[in-house]
Design a protein around this motif. Structure first.
Motif, PDB file in Angstrom:
ATOM      1  N   ARG A   1      -7.052   3.966  -5.727  1.00  0.00           N
ATOM      2  CA  ARG A   1      -7.418   2.730  -5.009  1.00  0.00           C
ATOM      3  C   ARG A   1      -8.553   2.008  -5.745  1.00  0.00           C
ATOM      4  NH1 ARG A   1      -7.304   3.177   1.010  1.00  0.00           N
ATOM      5  NH2 ARG A   1      -8.711   4.911   0.803  1.00  0.00           N
TER       6      ARG A   1
ATOM      7  N   THR B   1      -7.399   1.908   9.653  1.00  0.00           N
ATOM      8  CA  THR B   1      -6.544   1.762   8.473  1.00  0.00           C
ATOM      9  C   THR B   1      -5.078   1.591   8.888  1.00  0.00           C
ATOM     10  OG1 THR B   1      -6.345   4.171   8.368  1.00  0.00           O
ATOM     11  CG2 THR B   1      -8.032   3.175   6.959  1.00  0.00           C
ATOM     12  N   VAL B   2      -4.292   1.141   7.926  1.00  0.00           N
ATOM     13  CA  VAL B   2      -2.840   1.142   8.094  1.00  0.00           C
ATOM     14  C   VAL B   2      -2.264   2.166   7.112  1.00  0.00           C
ATOM     15  CG1 VAL B   2      -2.662  -1.213   8.910  1.00  0.00           C
ATOM     16  CG2 VAL B   2      -2.614  -0.812   6.457  1.00  0.00           C
ATOM     17  N   PRO B   3      -1.126   2.733   7.389  1.00  0.00           N
ATOM     18  CA  PRO B   3      -0.211   2.423   8.465  1.00  0.00           C
ATOM     19  C   PRO B   3      -0.766   2.838   9.838  1.00  0.00           C
ATOM     20  CG  PRO B   3       0.481   4.443   7.379  1.00  0.00           C
ATOM     21  CD  PRO B   3      -0.656   3.884   6.579  1.00  0.00           C
TER      22      PRO B   3
ATOM     23  N   TRP C   1       0.182   4.134   1.073  1.00  0.00           N
ATOM     24  CA  TRP C   1       0.088   4.888   2.336  1.00  0.00           C
ATOM     25  C   TRP C   1       1.086   4.314   3.350  1.00  0.00           C
ATOM     26  CZ3 TRP C   1      -4.355   4.054  -0.601  1.00  0.00           C
ATOM     27  CH2 TRP C   1      -5.130   5.173  -0.888  1.00  0.00           C
TER      28      TRP C   1
ATOM     29  N   PHE D   1     -12.514  -5.629   0.736  1.00  0.00           N
ATOM     30  CA  PHE D   1     -11.749  -4.379   0.781  1.00  0.00           C
ATOM     31  C   PHE D   1     -12.494  -3.280  -0.003  1.00  0.00           C
ATOM     32  CE2 PHE D   1      -8.529  -1.685  -1.177  1.00  0.00           C
ATOM     33  CZ  PHE D   1      -7.740  -1.340  -0.097  1.00  0.00           C
TER      34      PHE D   1
ATOM     35  N   PRO E   1      -5.609  -7.392   4.664  1.00  0.00           N
ATOM     36  CA  PRO E   1      -7.013  -6.960   4.665  1.00  0.00           C
ATOM     37  C   PRO E   1      -7.937  -8.154   4.949  1.00  0.00           C
ATOM     38  CG  PRO E   1      -5.864  -6.009   2.798  1.00  0.00           C
ATOM     39  CD  PRO E   1      -4.908  -6.991   3.439  1.00  0.00           C
TER      40      PRO E   1
ATOM     41  N   SER F   1       0.832  -1.208   0.000  1.00  0.00           N
ATOM     42  CA  SER F   1       0.000   0.000   0.000  1.00  0.00           C
ATOM     43  C   SER F   1       0.869   1.262   0.000  1.00  0.00           C
ATOM     44  CB  SER F   1      -0.896  -0.005   1.235  1.00  0.00           C
ATOM     45  OG  SER F   1      -1.376   1.311   1.448  1.00  0.00           O
TER      46      SER F   1
ATOM     47  N   LYS G   1     -15.273  -2.085   2.121  1.00  0.00           N
ATOM     48  CA  LYS G   1     -14.785  -1.289   3.258  1.00  0.00           C
ATOM     49  C   LYS G   1     -14.556   0.171   2.841  1.00  0.00           C
ATOM     50  CE  LYS G   1     -10.947  -0.940   6.578  1.00  0.00           C
ATOM     51  NZ  LYS G   1      -9.814  -1.591   7.229  1.00  0.00           N
ATOM     52  N   TYR G   2     -14.034   0.363   1.621  1.00  0.00           N
ATOM     53  CA  TYR G   2     -13.721   1.725   1.172  1.00  0.00           C
ATOM     54  C   TYR G   2     -14.792   2.283   0.226  1.00  0.00           C
ATOM     55  CZ  TYR G   2      -9.398   1.091   3.588  1.00  0.00           C
ATOM     56  OH  TYR G   2      -8.482   0.889   4.586  1.00  0.00           O
TER      57      TYR G   2
ATOM     58  N   HIS H   1       0.083  -6.375   7.875  1.00  0.00           N
ATOM     59  CA  HIS H   1      -1.376  -6.448   7.963  1.00  0.00           C
ATOM     60  C   HIS H   1      -1.923  -7.149   6.718  1.00  0.00           C
ATOM     61  CE1 HIS H   1      -5.534  -5.164   8.301  1.00  0.00           C
ATOM     62  NE2 HIS H   1      -5.446  -4.594   7.111  1.00  0.00           N
TER      63      HIS H   1
ATOM     64  N   GLU I   1      -2.504   7.933  10.900  1.00  0.00           N
ATOM     65  CA  GLU I   1      -2.425   8.749   9.680  1.00  0.00           C
ATOM     66  C   GLU I   1      -0.975   8.757   9.240  1.00  0.00           C
ATOM     67  OE1 GLU I   1      -4.488  10.480   7.686  1.00  0.00           O
ATOM     68  OE2 GLU I   1      -6.162   9.605   8.776  1.00  0.00           O
ATOM     69  N   SER I   2      -0.732   8.492   7.954  1.00  0.00           N
ATOM     70  CA  SER I   2       0.656   8.484   7.491  1.00  0.00           C
ATOM     71  C   SER I   2       1.341   9.833   7.766  1.00  0.00           C
ATOM     72  CB  SER I   2       0.733   8.096   6.009  1.00  0.00           C
ATOM     73  OG  SER I   2      -0.301   8.686   5.271  1.00  0.00           O
TER      74      SER I   2
HETATM   75  N1  GSH Z   1      -5.486   8.698   5.728  1.00  0.00           N
HETATM   76  C1  GSH Z   1      -4.834   7.439   5.933  1.00  0.00           C
HETATM   77  C2  GSH Z   1      -5.291   6.470   4.842  1.00  0.00           C
HETATM   78  C3  GSH Z   1      -4.750   5.090   5.032  1.00  0.00           C
HETATM   79  C4  GSH Z   1      -5.400   4.070   4.124  1.00  0.00           C
HETATM   80  O1  GSH Z   1      -6.259   4.412   3.299  1.00  0.00           O
HETATM   81  N2  GSH Z   1      -5.007   2.806   4.317  1.00  0.00           N
HETATM   82  C5  GSH Z   1      -5.512   1.729   3.509  1.00  0.00           C
HETATM   83  C6  GSH Z   1      -4.504   1.525   2.411  1.00  0.00           C
HETATM   84  S1  GSH Z   1      -5.057   0.611   1.075  1.00  0.00           S
HETATM   85  C7  GSH Z   1      -5.637   0.446   4.369  1.00  0.00           C
HETATM   86  O2  GSH Z   1      -5.494   0.475   5.551  1.00  0.00           O
HETATM   87  N3  GSH Z   1      -5.914  -0.700   3.751  1.00  0.00           N
HETATM   88  C8  GSH Z   1      -5.939  -1.984   4.416  1.00  0.00           C
HETATM   89  C9  GSH Z   1      -7.243  -2.350   5.084  1.00  0.00           C
HETATM   90  O3  GSH Z   1      -8.160  -1.516   5.143  1.00  0.00           O
HETATM   91  O4  GSH Z   1      -7.338  -3.492   5.544  1.00  0.00           O
HETATM   92  C10 GSH Z   1      -3.318   7.644   5.919  1.00  0.00           C
HETATM   93  O5  GSH Z   1      -2.861   8.617   5.293  1.00  0.00           O
HETATM   94  O6  GSH Z   1      -2.577   6.879   6.535  1.00  0.00           O
END
Ligand code: GSH
Length: 256
Positions: free
Chosen positions: A110, A56-58, A15, A151, A37, A13, A154-155, A35, A69-70
């Motif tokens: 994404r 979310t990650v990171p 991020w 996934f 998903p 990812s 989720k988004y 991690h 938040e990154s």
């Molecule tokens: N605003 C957050 C966005 C992070 C984000 O969108 N993370 C997604 C990256 S694809 C994530 O956690 N995906 C894995 C999941 O939801 O299991 C940041 O800047 O860290």
């Protein structure tokens, strides 16, 4: 900080790559937890602590804090590291604005990358964990598809739309190309702004496997040839930024 920070990260990812890059830039030691998903969602919720909404990650766990938040993880890295700051005080407001501006294009990216994975069986197989033997991969593909569909829900991704996300990404990249106009950095030196731009480019042409390892089908699925051609100068710039500034992590043996 007595205990080593823990970074929960999704290795492919963009991020998560921002957070790893910021910590590595400062040569900070940290434990890296991978991690996954869907399967990793309950653990992620637990690690993120009591909070509502999407987790979310990171995710950085350090000194009793959980940073999700990154951008905040980059600020943490600057506070604790000794290298040149990625978010110098004078530039921070502008970089924060850039972060918000790019987020929209990142989200469109994404949708495109998720749709591309779902349309490509070989790419879906490549997203399975590294330890899965080749013969088992086709059998486990439905699991990978299930995880990718989950996934997308989720988004709240719109997987059918292609023209709108392409136009949004291209529009943002045109502004960035104009801004860089042949310069090596977004400002007059390397900063988190450059890391943000690199992370957006991952959606049109992934960086070399040396930095983020994807399989060949996965890489193809995530390449948008028309945008990769139109923005090849930005991709060259991205590759140079990686070559010059992407330090390796100290203590990678702490992975779990
Ligand atoms: N605003 C957050 C966005 C992070 C984000 O969108 N993370 C997604 C990256 S694809 C994530 O956690 N995906 C894995 C999941 O939801 O299991 C940041 O800047 O860290």
């Amino acid at each position: 900080m007595n205990e080593l920070p823990t970074l929960v990260s999704l290795y492919y990812s963009p991020w998560s790559e921002r957070a790893r890059w910021a910590l590595d830039h400062h040569e900070l030691a940290y434990r890296l937890v991978q991690h996954t998903p869907l399967l990793g969602e309950p653990r992620l919720r637990k690690l993120a602590g009591p909070r509502r909404g999407r987790v979310t990650v990171p995710l950085l766990l350090a000194g009793g804090e959980a940073l999700m938040e990154s951008f905040e993880i980059a600020r943490f890295a600057d506070r604790h590291g000794r290298a040149e700051p990625l978010l110098p005080e004078a530039l921070e407001p502008e970089i924060r604005e850039l972060n918000a501006l790019l987020e929209h294009a990142m989200e469109e990216g994404r949708s495109l990358t998720t749709a591309a994975l779902l349309a490509d069986d070989a790419a879906l197989e490549e997203t399975l964990p590294r330890g899965v033997p080749p013969l088992l991969r086709p059998l486990l593909r439905p699991l990978s598809r299930l995880g990718t569909r989950w996934f997308a829900r989720k988004y709240a991704l719109d997987l059918a739309e292609r023209a709108k996300p392409l136009a949004a990404i291209a529009g943002t990249l045109r502004r960035l190309r104009e801004h860089y106009a042949g310069r090596a950095y977004f400002f007059d030196r390397f900063s988190y702004a450059d890391i943000l731009v690199c992370s957006l480019l991952q959606a049109i042409s992934p960086v070399s496997d040396r930095y983020i390892r994807l399989g060949p089908a996965w890489r193809r699925a995530w390449t948008i040839p028309e945008l990769a051609t139109e923005f090849r100068e930005l991709l060259t710039l991205r590759d140079e930024l990686y070559a010059r500034h992407r330090k390796r992590r100290v203590q990678p043996e702490l992975d779990s």
